[in-house]
Design a protein around this motif. Structure first.
Motif, mmCIF file in Angstrom:
data_model
loop_
_atom_site.group_PDB
_atom_site.id
_atom_site.type_symbol
_atom_site.label_atom_id
_atom_site.label_comp_id
_atom_site.label_asym_id
_atom_site.label_seq_id
_atom_site.Cartn_x
_atom_site.Cartn_y
_atom_site.Cartn_z
ATOM 1 N N THR A 293 0.830 -1.203 0.000
ATOM 2 C CA THR A 293 0.000 0.000 0.000
ATOM 3 C C THR A 293 0.867 1.257 0.000
ATOM 4 O O THR A 293 0.584 2.229 -0.707
ATOM 5 C CB THR A 293 -0.944 -0.014 1.211
ATOM 6 N N ILE A 294 1.922 1.243 0.799
ATOM 7 C CA ILE A 294 2.845 2.385 0.821
ATOM 8 C C ILE A 294 3.521 2.552 -0.533
ATOM 9 O O ILE A 294 3.622 3.663 -1.075
ATOM 10 C CB ILE A 294 3.896 2.189 1.930
ATOM 11 N N LEU A 295 3.967 1.430 -1.117
ATOM 12 C CA LEU A 295 4.587 1.493 -2.441
ATOM 13 C C LEU A 295 3.599 1.995 -3.488
ATOM 14 O O LEU A 295 3.961 2.764 -4.395
ATOM 15 C CB LEU A 295 5.110 0.110 -2.833
ATOM 16 N N GLY A 296 2.336 1.569 -3.362
ATOM 17 C CA GLY A 296 1.313 2.029 -4.294
ATOM 18 C C GLY A 296 1.093 3.524 -4.192
ATOM 19 O O GLY A 296 0.900 4.208 -5.212
ATOM 20 N N ALA A 297 1.114 4.056 -2.979
ATOM 21 C CA ALA A 297 0.958 5.502 -2.792
ATOM 22 C C ALA A 297 2.127 6.259 -3.418
ATOM 23 O O ALA A 297 1.943 7.306 -4.054
ATOM 24 C CB ALA A 297 0.849 5.824 -1.307
ATOM 25 N N MET A 298 3.327 5.713 -3.263
ATOM 26 C CA MET A 298 4.500 6.351 -3.858
ATOM 27 C C MET A 298 4.444 6.287 -5.385
ATOM 28 O O MET A 298 4.817 7.238 -6.076
ATOM 29 C CB MET A 298 5.761 5.688 -3.323
ATOM 30 N N TRP A 299 3.960 5.174 -5.911
ATOM 31 C CA TRP A 299 3.782 5.041 -7.359
ATOM 32 C C TRP A 299 2.759 6.055 -7.847
ATOM 33 O O TRP A 299 2.944 6.702 -8.884
ATOM 34 C CB TRP A 299 3.348 3.616 -7.682
ATOM 35 N N ALA A 300 1.660 6.204 -7.110
ATOM 36 C CA ALA A 300 0.628 7.170 -7.496
ATOM 37 C C ALA A 300 1.191 8.589 -7.525
ATOM 38 O O ALA A 300 0.878 9.380 -8.430
ATOM 39 C CB ALA A 300 -0.548 7.080 -6.529
ATOM 40 N N ALA A 301 2.017 8.922 -6.537
ATOM 41 C CA ALA A 301 2.619 10.261 -6.514
ATOM 42 C C ALA A 301 3.520 10.472 -7.716
ATOM 43 O O ALA A 301 3.557 11.560 -8.307
ATOM 44 C CB ALA A 301 3.414 10.449 -5.225
ATOM 45 N N ASP A 302 4.224 9.417 -8.112
ATOM 46 C CA ASP A 302 5.115 9.506 -9.268
ATOM 47 C C ASP A 302 4.334 9.609 -10.573
ATOM 48 O O ASP A 302 4.715 10.348 -11.487
ATOM 49 C CB ASP A 302 6.032 8.280 -9.282
ATOM 50 N N ALA A 303 3.203 8.865 -10.652
ATOM 51 C CA ALA A 303 2.450 8.804 -11.907
ATOM 52 C C ALA A 303 1.405 9.909 -12.031
ATOM 53 O O ALA A 303 1.203 10.460 -13.116
ATOM 54 C CB ALA A 303 1.771 7.436 -12.029
ATOM 55 N N TRP A 304 0.724 10.214 -10.905
ATOM 56 C CA TRP A 304 -0.423 11.117 -10.983
ATOM 57 C C TRP A 304 -0.249 12.387 -10.161
ATOM 58 O O TRP A 304 -1.149 13.232 -10.119
ATOM 59 C CB TRP A 304 -1.694 10.375 -10.535
ATOM 60 N N GLY A 305 0.864 12.508 -9.465
ATOM 61 C CA GLY A 305 1.143 13.738 -8.738
ATOM 62 C C GLY A 305 0.589 13.812 -7.335
ATOM 63 O O GLY A 305 0.714 14.852 -6.672
#
Length: 372
Positions: A293-305
């Motif tokens: 979940t933490i990795l997913g949040a970091m991915w979202a920040a990278d992809a969608w800001g």
């Protein structure tokens, strides 16, 4: 010091050396195609595999075997994907789809033998079932390694780690769930648990077969832009450790409920043993699901800001996380035991299944690319 104890350090060192050599060869050959993040993932993976081999000695045989199978397939391809349909061994044994089909057969046979062993209280049948599960897991991991190579044979822009669509992640689910179960089977000396755990794996196998033959999902496709990220390589596997663990806990919850009603009491492990394995599985699954979940949040920040957007997939992931956090809280802090937690683990798997499949089927959002 016993002979077994004397051999363990040698086996650990040999396995570590093998992993390091493989990592160095991979780095030397593919360094130009990897960015710094991917090089870090390679280094971390090597360290993780060395630890894994030390933690679970069976991996020191299992992982090299899978690597050898994959390397044999790569050698037979000889950089020509067309050989997959003309070479006998690739066509019927070692191509990724052939290995997946063998995986399906072996898991179905393992499920059958576990139930034969359970109902007849036959240790030989349970031993065969355990061996079939190991063989199926080997076919699963080998198929993913070969599929990874096949993608690059199609084209450099097509190749990717095979965790990008439902077909690939269901194969991953079968692998992770089987290996986690085999660990607990050996740890608690309770092979009869496999009769229940293998049911959920067989259900996943049934989905793979339907998805392959009805939708042609086994065909390798280029990654969509949203998935062209190194985050996928770590987020998805971490997620599926959680899913596999939650599935094991749910199936053992069913077994626990049956034992509480006097059904199969003499053939299954004790009520408390089933509860303890479920607890350990959920604890491990919760840890990895939290990491995912933490990795997913970091991915979202990278992809969608942004780290969190209350997308339906994110919302239901939070619901799953809160569900198992509460489960662990009432067991560890409140001291709850028994049927309440068994029922909770079963319902928890239904919630997790909806978060994984149902959201993509019935709700729309940023993760809509993951639909059936």
């Amino acid at each position: 010091m016993t002979t077994l104890q004397a051999k363990r350090p040698i086996g650990t060192v040999a396995f570590a050396a093998l992993v390091l050599v493989a990592a160095m060869i991979s780095f030397g050959r593919y360094r130009g195609a990897m960015d710094y993040y991917e090089q870090g993932i390679l280094l971390a993976s090597a360290a993780g595999l060395i630890w894994f081999g030390r933690f679970w000695p069976a991996m020191r045989r299992f992982l090299p075997l899978c690597g050898a199978i994959a390397l044999a397939a790569i050698e037979l391809y000889d950089r020509d994907l067309a050989r997959g349909s003309s070479n006998f061994f690739l066509k019927y044994l070692l191509a990724s789809q052939s290995l997946v089909m063998w995986m399906c057969v072996l898991f179905f046979l393992a499920t059958l033998m576990y139930w034969v062993g359970l109902l007849r209280r036959s240790e030989s049948s349970l031993s065969i079932a355990s061996g079939l599960t190991w063989a199926a897991a080997a076919a699963s991991l080998s198929s993913s390694l070969v599929r990874w190579y096949e993608g690059y044979l199609i084209g450099p822009d097509v190749g990717h780690i095979p965790v990008s669509n439902l077909y690939e992640v269901f194969v991953l689910f079968c692998l992770i769930t089987a290996l986690m179960y085999l660990y607990y089977e050996a740890r608690f000396a309770a092979r009869s648990m496999g009769a229940f755990v293998l049911l959920v794996i067989s259900a996943a196998v049934g989905f793979i077969l339907w998805y392959s033959f009805d939708r042609g999902a086994h065909e390798i496709q280029p990654l969509i832009p949203a998935l062209q990220s190194w985050w996928m390589k770590i987020h998805v596997p971490a997620n599926f450790v959680g899913y596999g663990a939650f599935a094991i806990a749910a199936t053992l919850g069913v077994a626990q409920l049956l034992v509480s009603r006097g059904i199969l009491t003499s053939k299954l492990p004790s009520y408390d043993t089933l509860g303890e394995v479920s607890y350990k599985a959920i604890a491990v699954g919760f840890l990895f699901f939290t990491i995912a979940t933490i990795l997913g949040a970091m991915w979202a920040a990278d992809a969608w800001g942004g780290y969190w957007s209350w997308d339906p997939k994110e919302t239901w992931a939070l619901i799953v996380w809160l569900n198992y956090a509460a489960w662990l809280h009432v067991r560890l802090v409140k001291g709850w035991r028994g049927n309440v937690l068994a029922w909770w683990s079963v319902i928890g798997l239904l919630v997790t299944t909806f978060a994984f499949l149902g959201v993509n089927m019935f709700l729309s959002g940023l993760h809509s690319y993951g639909g059936l």
